[in-house]
Write an enzyme that holds these catalytic residues in place. Structure first.
Site, PDB file in Angstrom:
ATOM      1  N   PRO A 259     -27.479   9.558 -22.953  1.00 29.88           N
ATOM      2  CA  PRO A 259     -28.666   9.554 -22.088  1.00 29.88           C
ATOM      3  C   PRO A 259     -28.397   9.154 -20.636  1.00 29.88           C
ATOM      4  O   PRO A 259     -29.353   9.005 -19.871  1.00 29.88           O
ATOM      5  CB  PRO A 259     -29.563   8.523 -22.771  1.00 29.88           C
ATOM      6  CG  PRO A 259     -28.628   7.582 -23.435  1.00 29.88           C
ATOM      7  CD  PRO A 259     -27.387   8.356 -23.780  1.00 29.88           C
ATOM      8  N   CYS A 260     -27.132   9.033 -20.214  1.00 29.60           N
ATOM      9  CA  CYS A 260     -26.894   8.442 -18.897  1.00 29.60           C
ATOM     10  C   CYS A 260     -27.533   9.243 -17.756  1.00 29.60           C
ATOM     11  O   CYS A 260     -27.867   8.687 -16.728  1.00 29.60           O
ATOM     12  CB  CYS A 260     -25.403   8.240 -18.661  1.00 29.60           C
ATOM     13  SG  CYS A 260     -24.437   9.738 -18.827  1.00 29.60           S
TER      14      CYS A 260
END
Lengths: 315, 342
Positions: A259-260
């Site tokens: 999810p960065c």
């Protein structure tokens, strides 16, 4: 790489422990979700697309900042009829991708809607599942064990398993036979065995975004090794943004879209919507998010119903 | 067991033997994790059968049938006595609970030597008894009882198992007279009303998990769904009746396995010989009468009241038993976990 990931995980874990969960909405400003936004958006997804449901997960992995009965979202038995690379070839031929984020090479690809809009066409491409012949060589004893072959020595011990007791059964006239579609060895590259996926969405407290997890099954409904799951991920993302990690609510390792950059991409999508005069609502977040995820897992046909106009040339 | 291979010929000139698509099983890895801790922490070498809750849902996505799924929640939590976690799962429309039983052995030899015919017959007898005593009207999921045998090898973290979905065999088998998409049988008005009624049934936490029901369509084309226990009161009115069930099967040509015991129930308990059935299927989690089917079947009432039908149902792939083996050493063996974390 692995070490880096581990250090990062440790850092992230510490940060999550020290910082409280986001309570204030920063949906439009940063593309991220507070815990209550996540629950709101999840409720909306479940009500509009009832194949999704909230789950409780492993009691030992319960997250206190989420409601006890709404720990994560899941939809099960999602078909994946082709491997991702075959779709990518079509895309390139059609020139159907836009880079949403071209500042660096990590940019997310946005699709113009579904990979192949015409379902019928796709069905035509596939031979009828019902008529495919059973591969005689695939005796059930030979189903490879999960995670590598070390158990192989053990499996022949089932060869003497008494299979005679139910001989009457194959002749039972009311049982439909030969239902198991096992594809031919790929003469046509597009035809591979039908896999199914359980797709789950968790809340990532550190990045304050949803996070997608994939649990795969082969055509005989045995779990897929996470490495094989990567075949169903857009090759731009396999091993890069899609990694294999511990699921926050379930046992075992699962493939996950890291999810960065989710917040940044969601922010861009929201900006595009707003520039077109569409006021995005936080409870629609997951529909936008799932549409965006379709560019990472183009062949896994999960439900997100709403056909959003992202302001691009989508049809 | 008799091994007479000649299939009984249908008693009617038109129509063919009604064939049911087999149920398919899927076991989530979490199930084996919980079974292992149950063995290690609570059961020890106790081999008493364990009550299970399996989950299924109507077919919802093109080209794939739905499965009977075992999750970690399928197993009872610590004190075995408080079995059935069915209550806690009520209301989740994607998890219709089904009662099952697990025979887990301590050794491979015991696993191989389990008397499978007998175990299957025991479950079939329970179904038969539930039909005869009227329990099915109260809890229709009893028609879907399933059985799993397994050997959990906790030294190598490998699990061997085999499923059965017991089905009572009526003789002669039911005859299929017609099978068509529901939209071709019903008027547009009826179809619309039935869709709405099904969606309501599926979204209420009281009924979402009830896989068998009666559809009653009145002369104004209005459809209502009724639980099986309303059978008596359904007969009085002059409405059209359909026997509906959640159909996990995706095929256009055949109904799924749950119809099988349902028809037997209708024939044994309600003494009907002509049954119009409704294979309820969905798209995007909503009723879809294009993919749902309506069929007509003829069944013969069994002459002797105490007649004990044969039973079939061990899961198969092709003609072989669907005996499976899964190794979870990678995710369960403490030594390997330690090594990979080092």
């Amino acid at each position: 790489m692995v070490l880096r990931q581990r250090i990062h995980d440790a850092f992230k874990e510490t940060m999550e422990r020290m910082t409280g969960p986001r309570m204030v909405s920063a949906f439009k400003e940063k593309g991220v979700l507070s815990v209550s936004d996540f629950v709101k958006a999840g409720d909306n997804l479940v009500s509009k697309c009832p194949t999704w449901s909230w789950e409780v997960g492993e009691p030992s992995k319960k997250k206190v900042y989420l409601p006890a009965n709404k720990q994560y979202l899941i939809t099960r038995n999602v078909p994946c009829l082709r491997r991702a690379y075959s779709v990518e070839e079509e895309y390139e031929a059609a020139g159907g991708e836009v880079l949403l984020d071209n500042e660096d090479n990590d940019g997310w690809l946005a699709t113009h809607g579904k990979p192949k809009e015409t379902k019928n066409e796709e069905e035509d491409d596939l031979p009828s599942m019902e008529t495919l012949e059973i591969s005689k060589g695939r005796a059930i004893q030979s189903i490879p064990s999960y995670f590598g072959g070390e158990e192989e020595d053990d499996i022949p011990d089932m060869a003497d398993f008494d299979d005679s007791g139910n001989l009457v059964e194959p002749d039972d006239p009311a049982t439909l036979r030969n239902q198991y579609f096992v594809a031919h060895e790929p003469e046509d590259e597009n035809i591979l065995r039908t896999r199914t996926y359980d797709v789950s969405i968790t809340y990532d407290k550190y990045y304050q975004t949803p996070r997608v997890w994939l649990t795969g099954y082969d055509e005989s409904r045995m779990p897929l090794q996470p490495e094989l799951v990567l075949e169903d991920v857009s090759q731009d993302h396999a091993h890069k943004t899609v990694t294999i990690e511990d699921h926050p609510h379930l046992p075992g390792k699962h493939a996950s879209v890291h999810p960065c950059r989710h917040g940044a991409v969601m922010k861009k999508i929201i900006d595009v919507l707003m520039s077109r005069g569409v006021e995005p609502e936080v409870d629609k977040y997951l529909f936008l998010f799932l549409k965006f995820m379709a560019s990472v897992i183009p062949t896994i046909e999960y439900d997100y119903t709403m056909d959003f106009d992202l302001g691009s040339s989508s049809s | 067991m008799a091994s007479n291979p000649s299939p009984s010929s249908p008693s009617l000139n038109s129509g063919s033997v009604l064939q049911f698509d087999r149920f398919q099983s899927l076991v989530d890895v979490g199930f084996w994790h919980r079974l292992s801790s149950l063995k290690l922490e609570t059961l020890g070498i106790d081999q008493s059968p364990i009550t299970l809750v399996g989950f299924f849902a109507p077919h919802s996505r093109a080209q794939v049938s739905n499965h009977l799924t075992l999750l970690s929640e399928s197993l009872p939590t610590a004190p075995i006595e408080h079995a059935s976690s069915i209550e806690t799962n009520l209301g989740n429309r994607n998890r219709c609970p089904v009662p099952g039983i697990l025979y887990n052995t301590n050794t491979l030899e015991e696993f191989k030597e389990l008397d499978r015919d007998n175990l299957l017959q025991i479950e079939a007898n329970k179904i038969l008894e539930d039909i005869r005593l009227g329990k099915v009207e109260e809890d229709s999921t009893l028609l879907l009882r399933f059985l799993v045998i397994s050997y959990a090898d906790l030294k190598t973290w490998s699990f061997r198992y085999l499923f059965a979905f017991p089905a009572l065999v009526i003789d002669p088998p039911a005859t299929l007279m017609s099978l068509q998409p529901a939209t071709q049988i019903l008027t547009a008005e009826e179809a619309e009303s039935l869709s709405a009624a099904c969606n309501e049934w599926r979204s209420s936490s009281l009924t979402a998990g009830i896989p068998f029901f009666i559809v009653s369509i009145n002369s104004d084309s209005q459809a209502t769904l009724r639980p099986l226990k309303d059978w008596e009161s359904c007969q009085g009115d002059q409405n059209k009746l359909l026997f509906g069930f959640y159909d996990p099967c995706h095929l256009k040509t055949n109904p799924g396995w749950p119809l099988r015991n349902f028809l037997t129930f209708i024939c044994l308990r309600w003494k009907l010989q002509k049954v119009r059935f409704f294979c309820y299927r969905e798209r995007l989690g909503l009723a879809n009468l294009e993919v749902s089917l309506i069929g007509d079947a003829l069944i013969s009432i069994q002459k002797e009241p105490q007649y004990i039908p044969k039973v079939v149902g061990w899961e198969r792939i092709g003609n072989r038993l669907a005996l499976r083996c899964i190794s979870l050493a990678e995710s369960m063996d403490p030594q390997r976990l330690a090594a990979s974390a080092a």
